[in-house]
Design a protein around this motif. Structure first.
Motif, mmCIF file in Angstrom:
data_model
loop_
_atom_site.group_PDB
_atom_site.id
_atom_site.type_symbol
_atom_site.label_atom_id
_atom_site.label_comp_id
_atom_site.label_asym_id
_atom_site.label_seq_id
_atom_site.Cartn_x
_atom_site.Cartn_y
_atom_site.Cartn_z
ATOM 1 N N THR A 105 0.719 -1.291 0.158
ATOM 2 C CA THR A 105 -0.047 0.046 -0.106
ATOM 3 C C THR A 105 0.816 1.218 -0.005
ATOM 4 O O THR A 105 1.657 1.307 0.843
ATOM 5 C CB THR A 105 -0.899 0.002 1.157
ATOM 6 N N GLU A 106 0.932 2.055 -0.889
ATOM 7 C CA GLU A 106 1.738 3.206 -1.106
ATOM 8 C C GLU A 106 1.481 4.498 0.179
ATOM 9 O O GLU A 106 0.230 4.535 0.328
ATOM 10 C CB GLU A 106 1.565 4.006 -2.459
ATOM 11 N N ASN A 107 2.717 4.818 0.463
ATOM 12 C CA ASN A 107 2.489 5.721 1.466
ATOM 13 C C ASN A 107 1.757 7.293 0.699
ATOM 14 O O ASN A 107 1.901 7.236 -0.406
ATOM 15 C CB ASN A 107 3.907 6.094 1.908
ATOM 16 N N PHE A 108 1.278 7.910 1.680
ATOM 17 C CA PHE A 108 0.477 9.132 0.922
ATOM 18 C C PHE A 108 0.866 9.987 2.074
ATOM 19 O O PHE A 108 1.037 10.075 3.187
ATOM 20 C CB PHE A 108 -0.900 8.871 0.673
ATOM 21 N N ASN A 109 0.614 11.270 1.976
ATOM 22 C CA ASN A 109 0.536 12.438 2.580
ATOM 23 C C ASN A 109 -0.328 12.510 3.422
ATOM 24 O O ASN A 109 -1.577 12.570 2.850
ATOM 25 C CB ASN A 109 0.922 13.726 1.688
ATOM 26 N N MET A 110 -0.349 12.507 4.761
ATOM 27 C CA MET A 110 -1.388 12.514 5.819
ATOM 28 C C MET A 110 -1.361 13.973 6.573
ATOM 29 O O MET A 110 -2.180 14.273 7.349
ATOM 30 C CB MET A 110 -1.173 11.314 6.631
ATOM 31 N N THR A 111 -0.598 14.867 5.992
ATOM 32 C CA THR A 111 -0.400 16.149 6.893
ATOM 33 C C THR A 111 -1.759 16.674 6.763
ATOM 34 O O THR A 111 -2.497 16.820 5.997
ATOM 35 C CB THR A 111 0.433 17.058 5.970
ATOM 36 N N GLY A 112 -2.047 17.556 8.270
ATOM 37 C CA GLY A 112 -3.330 18.058 8.240
ATOM 38 C C GLY A 112 -4.489 17.347 7.781
ATOM 39 O O GLY A 112 -4.759 16.321 8.234
ATOM 40 N N GLU A 113 -5.364 18.270 7.080
ATOM 41 C CA GLU A 113 -6.907 17.668 6.725
ATOM 42 C C GLU A 113 -6.554 16.605 5.587
ATOM 43 O O GLU A 113 -7.836 15.912 5.004
ATOM 44 C CB GLU A 113 -7.763 18.792 6.116
ATOM 45 N N LEU A 114 -5.273 16.265 5.058
ATOM 46 C CA LEU A 114 -5.109 15.244 4.111
ATOM 47 C C LEU A 114 -5.589 13.851 4.575
ATOM 48 O O LEU A 114 -6.174 12.963 4.013
ATOM 49 C CB LEU A 114 -3.878 15.199 3.667
ATOM 50 N N LEU A 115 -5.326 13.413 6.011
ATOM 51 C CA LEU A 115 -5.893 12.404 6.603
ATOM 52 C C LEU A 115 -7.088 12.405 6.670
ATOM 53 O O LEU A 115 -7.566 11.326 6.501
ATOM 54 C CB LEU A 115 -4.852 12.096 7.982
ATOM 55 N N ASP A 116 -7.833 13.480 6.963
ATOM 56 C CA ASP A 116 -9.332 13.276 7.072
ATOM 57 C C ASP A 116 -10.016 13.015 5.945
ATOM 58 O O ASP A 116 -10.975 12.336 5.766
ATOM 59 C CB ASP A 116 -9.913 14.882 7.935
ATOM 60 N N SER A 117 -9.532 13.576 4.900
ATOM 61 C CA SER A 117 -10.040 13.414 3.346
ATOM 62 C C SER A 117 -9.692 12.071 3.104
ATOM 63 O O SER A 117 -10.995 11.290 2.555
ATOM 64 C CB SER A 117 -9.233 14.306 2.377
ATOM 65 N N TRP A 118 -8.398 11.376 3.575
ATOM 66 C CA TRP A 118 -8.731 9.970 3.196
ATOM 67 C C TRP A 118 -9.320 9.039 3.813
ATOM 68 O O TRP A 118 -9.925 8.097 3.146
ATOM 69 C CB TRP A 118 -7.011 9.513 3.361
ATOM 70 N N LEU A 119 -9.500 9.219 5.251
ATOM 71 C CA LEU A 119 -10.540 8.508 6.045
ATOM 72 C C LEU A 119 -11.744 8.557 5.394
ATOM 73 O O LEU A 119 -12.598 7.537 5.371
ATOM 74 C CB LEU A 119 -10.369 8.909 7.381
ATOM 75 N N GLU A 120 -12.248 9.956 5.023
ATOM 76 C CA GLU A 120 -13.589 9.976 4.394
ATOM 77 C C GLU A 120 -13.921 9.495 3.125
ATOM 78 O O GLU A 120 -14.781 8.501 2.746
ATOM 79 C CB GLU A 120 -13.868 11.545 4.387
ATOM 80 N N GLU A 121 -12.833 9.289 2.467
ATOM 81 C CA GLU A 121 -12.902 8.641 0.997
ATOM 82 C C GLU A 121 -12.991 7.121 1.264
ATOM 83 O O GLU A 121 -13.586 6.609 0.463
ATOM 84 C CB GLU A 121 -11.360 8.865 0.402
ATOM 85 N N LYS A 122 -12.431 6.576 2.363
ATOM 86 C CA LYS A 122 -12.645 5.087 2.580
ATOM 87 C C LYS A 122 -13.806 4.730 3.467
ATOM 88 O O LYS A 122 -14.140 3.558 3.604
ATOM 89 C CB LYS A 122 -11.430 4.726 3.523
ATOM 90 N N GLY A 123 -14.566 5.789 3.546
ATOM 91 C CA GLY A 123 -16.013 5.455 4.400
ATOM 92 C C GLY A 123 -15.827 5.321 5.812
ATOM 93 O O GLY A 123 -16.700 4.941 6.288
ATOM 94 N N VAL A 124 -14.606 5.762 6.341
ATOM 95 C CA VAL A 124 -14.317 5.561 8.125
ATOM 96 C C VAL A 124 -15.119 6.673 8.531
ATOM 97 O O VAL A 124 -15.663 6.621 9.793
ATOM 98 C CB VAL A 124 -13.143 5.580 8.017
ATOM 99 N N ILE A 125 -15.219 7.823 8.032
ATOM 100 C CA ILE A 125 -15.679 9.059 8.757
ATOM 101 C C ILE A 125 -16.597 9.710 7.707
ATOM 102 O O ILE A 125 -16.546 9.586 6.584
ATOM 103 C CB ILE A 125 -14.565 10.008 9.285
ATOM 104 N N HIS A 126 -17.501 10.702 8.242
ATOM 105 C CA HIS A 126 -18.633 11.461 7.510
ATOM 106 C C HIS A 126 -18.185 13.019 8.004
ATOM 107 O O HIS A 126 -18.716 13.175 8.971
ATOM 108 C CB HIS A 126 -20.003 10.879 7.268
ATOM 109 N N ARG A 127 -18.010 13.712 7.137
ATOM 110 C CA ARG A 127 -17.896 15.239 7.379
ATOM 111 C C ARG A 127 -19.188 15.970 6.694
ATOM 112 O O ARG A 127 -19.695 15.550 5.696
ATOM 113 C CB ARG A 127 -16.829 15.817 6.746
#
Length: 435
Positions: free
Chosen positions: A413-435
């Motif tokens: 699984t490729e590493n990705f930039n999790m800085t700041g809200e980028l992690l929130d966006s990734w978790l939202e994309e995976k369906g883990v959180i909803h904003r």
């Protein structure tokens, strides 16, 4: 060879952590060692941070190092040393007051030599104790080994008992040997101080102790800012453990309503006080706006109901397991908590710092351990490397997460930039959180 440093300079030793604490107190320390310890250099551009040379009794080591400006740092006999705690100036821009730091040295060495391998170091330690009594008029004495005395098994516990018998002052050995890092030394020294100084006290509502800040990592300005933060939250600081403080304030610290642990080095003392005196603690450096606000809010909630409620997780909620390097996993957890998720545990195959663990976190010892954790009935979601998936036998929501420490991944699984809200966006994309 695992401990061999080739490029990165090694960190300060536990003995220098011991020194950093003692220099800010009204006690003094004895290092059972042939070396002559000088003040830890504080601040950028100040040369060596811990070295040897002339001691407060005026003796001089011909091999003493020089400062960056080429001048030798010297300590001369000075009657002002008698009872002096020294001025702590931290390491703020512009350097520090060299003379003040020299006067503030409160650690002597026992000056052991080759013959002491046979005869033992007790006589040298007691001579050093007598010299220290003339220099400092201390309230207590702490002793520790350095590598040489540790190798010949110096009995400092017995020496501490003799010192107490002769002087009536609290004395104890700090269990370090010069082989670990300075934070370990600070932590061990603070815990030992607590053991010999603290006594049961009537609780004083609205008071805190600050544990673990130290003059190696923290400036005087930083401590003042933390004090103000505590004051603004409606609390009063009763004592500081690790920075400049009186013995009287240290002795009455068990009266505080709560301890605030500002670094990993304060955790040993905090846990000791929790066991012995029932003093609860909150942990975390209030650096950054979010963390400062969280500490203030936690203290306010604690003052209102006596319960530290931040990040409370219902025990009956289905679990989310995050398996990754600890700090990355903790960042994911904090993000999930901020979006209303609960009952989240962090697991890792790598080393985990206990100071950064929450109840339920676990360092995994192998595949069997992982299998047992992952297949528990309570688990509903896992965020982990895809290579771990075959060991999960139950139906869970499984989110593939990069493992940078994997030597040869089968399902990378490729590493990705999790800085700041980028992690929130990734978790939202995976369906883990909803904003």
């Amino acid at each position: 060879m695992k401990r061999l440093w080739k490029v990165i300079p090694p960190c300060l030793s536990d003995v220098l952590g011991f020194e950093a604490v003692l220099n800010e107190t009204e006690g003094f320390g004895i290092v059972d060692d042939p070396s002559r310890y000088k003040p830890i250099r504080m601040g950028q551009g100040e040369g060596l941070r811990g070295h040897h040379g002339e001691m407060p009794d005026g003796r001089h080591d011909p091999g003493a190092e020089s400062g960056k400006d080429g001048r030798q740092f010297e300590i001369r006999p000075d009657s002002s040393l008698n009872g002096l705690r020294g001025e702590r100036t931290g390491h703020s821009p512009g350097g520090f007051d060299r003379a003040a730091r020299m006067r503030s040295v409160r650690v002597l060495n026992s000056d052991i030599r080759n013959e002491d391998i046979i005869t033992g170091t007790e006589a040298k330690v007691m001579q050093t104790f007598e010299r220290g009594m003339e220099l400092y008029t201390p309230n207590f004495i702490l002793l520790c080994c350095a590598p040489s005395s540790s190798m010949i098994n110096s009995d400092l516990e017995y020496a501490a008992e003799k010192i107490t018998e002769q002087s009536g002052l609290p004395a104890a050995e700090v269990k370090i040997d010069g082989e670990k890092d300075y934070l370990y030394g600070i932590g061990a020294t603070l815990e030992t101080l607590g053991r010999i100084l603290l006594t049961p006290q009537e609780r004083i509502p609205g008071t805190v102790n600050l544990l673990g800040a130290n003059t190696i990592d923290w400036t005087a300005d930083t401590i003042a800012s933390v004090d103000k933060l505590i004051d603004d939250a409606g609390w009063r600081v009763l004592s500081h453990w690790g920075t400049k403080e009186t013995t009287e304030n240290l002795k009455r610290a068990a009266a505080a309503q709560v301890n605030v642990v500002l670094s990993e080095a304060g955790l040993k003392l905090a846990r000791f006080m929790e066991r012995e005196y029932g003093t609860p603690y909150v942990a975390g450096a209030p650096f950054g706006k979010k963390n400062a606000e969280e500490l203030a809010n936690t203290l306010r909630k604690f003052k209102n109901d006596g319960i530290i409620a931040d990040n409370a997780q219902p025990s009956d909620a289905p679990e989310i397991l995050i398996v990754a390097e600890q700090f990355i996993a903790n960042a994911v957890r904090e993000t999930l908590l901020a979006h209303g998720q609960h009952n989240i545990r962090v697991l890792s195959f790598y080393d985990m710092d206990r100071a950064c663990m929450l109840p339920g976190d676990k360092k995994l010892t192998g595949e069997d351990d992982f299998t047992a954790q992952a297949n528990a009935e309570s688990v509903r979601m896992m965020i982990a490397d895809l290579d771990y998936r075959p060991l999960v036998k139950k139906d869970v929501q499984y989110i593939g997460f990069p493992d940078g420490g994997s030597f040869s991944p089968v399902h990378p699984t490729e590493n990705f930039n999790m800085t700041g809200e980028l992690l929130d966006s990734w978790l939202e994309e995976k369906g883990v959180i909803h904003r």
